[in-house]
Design an enzyme around this catalytic site. Structure first.
Site, short mmCIF file in Angstrom:
data_model
loop_
_atom_site.label_atom_id
_atom_site.label_comp_id
_atom_site.label_asym_id
_atom_site.label_seq_id
_atom_site.Cartn_x
_atom_site.Cartn_y
_atom_site.Cartn_z
N CYS A 85 37.97 27.90 -9.74
CA CYS A 85 37.20 28.86 -10.53
C CYS A 85 36.04 29.34 -9.68
O CYS A 85 35.35 28.52 -9.07
CB CYS A 85 36.69 28.19 -11.81
SG CYS A 85 35.66 29.25 -12.83
N HIS A 126 43.19 30.72 -18.49
CA HIS A 126 41.94 30.28 -17.86
C HIS A 126 40.78 31.17 -18.33
O HIS A 126 39.70 30.67 -18.69
CB HIS A 126 42.11 30.34 -16.34
CG HIS A 126 40.89 29.94 -15.55
ND1 HIS A 126 40.84 28.79 -14.79
CD2 HIS A 126 39.69 30.53 -15.40
CE1 HIS A 126 39.64 28.70 -14.21
NE2 HIS A 126 38.93 29.75 -14.56
N GLU A 127 41.01 32.48 -18.35
CA GLU A 127 39.92 33.40 -18.69
C GLU A 127 39.59 33.36 -20.19
O GLU A 127 38.43 33.45 -20.57
CB GLU A 127 40.25 34.83 -18.25
CG GLU A 127 40.59 34.99 -16.76
CD GLU A 127 39.62 34.29 -15.81
OE1 GLU A 127 38.44 34.10 -16.15
OE2 GLU A 127 40.06 33.92 -14.70
N HIS A 130 37.34 30.58 -20.81
CA HIS A 130 35.95 30.94 -20.52
C HIS A 130 35.29 31.57 -21.74
O HIS A 130 34.12 31.27 -22.06
CB HIS A 130 35.88 31.95 -19.36
CG HIS A 130 35.82 31.33 -17.99
ND1 HIS A 130 34.78 30.53 -17.58
CD2 HIS A 130 36.66 31.42 -16.93
CE1 HIS A 130 35.00 30.14 -16.32
NE2 HIS A 130 36.14 30.67 -15.90
ZN LIG Z 1 37.04 30.34 -14.12
#
Ligand SMILES: [Zn+2]
Length: 136
Positions: A85, A126-127, A130
């Site tokens: 990341c 993954h995003e 976030h």
């Molecule tokens: Zn990330």
């Protein structure tokens, strides 16, 4: 405009707020910032540039594609992998799904539902994490 990358764990761990039409500049900035980092980054969420809204962008071949207010509606075929990341040092283990369906809004605010597999699905998971304040 290209924005600096936020590496502050405390703000990255705060869930993002829903994006509205007044957040169009964040979409543009996120696209510009991902493009600037495309050699070592395949996706980005708005809180990675210090804007706590539910907006992500991902790399698809030569293109950067935005998703506004994305929500995963189905997921299947879990697996373990490791990821990096831009906001965090090193590679870390995480669980992902090979297949996901996402409901989101496009940059012109059309609501869409689409399915993704494998690497693209991994980036999007993954995003979206976030957006929920979840770090690998
Ligand atoms: Zn990330």
């Amino acid at each position: 405009m290209i924005q600096p990358i936020n590496t502050d764990i405390a703000t990255l761990k705060r869930p993002a707020m829903p994006a509205t039409k007044t957040d169009q500049q964040i979409v543009t900035d996120l696209l510009d910032t991902l493009k600037a980092h495309q050699d070592n980054c395949v996706g980005m969420a708005a809180n990675m540039i210090g804007r706590p809204k539910r907006i992500i962008v991902y790399q698809l071949g030569p293109m950067q594609i935005p998703m506004i207010n994305p929500v995963i509606t189905t997921q299947s075929a879990p697996y373990q992998t490791t990821e990096g990341c831009l906001s965090l040092p090193g590679q870390r283990p995480t669980k992902r799904y090979h297949n996901i369906t996402v409901r989101y809004q496009t940059s012109d605010w059309q609501t869409k539902t689409a399915s993704f597999t494998d690497f693209t699905a991994q980036i999007i998971q993954h995003e979206i994490d976030h957006c929920d304040g979840i770090l690998i």
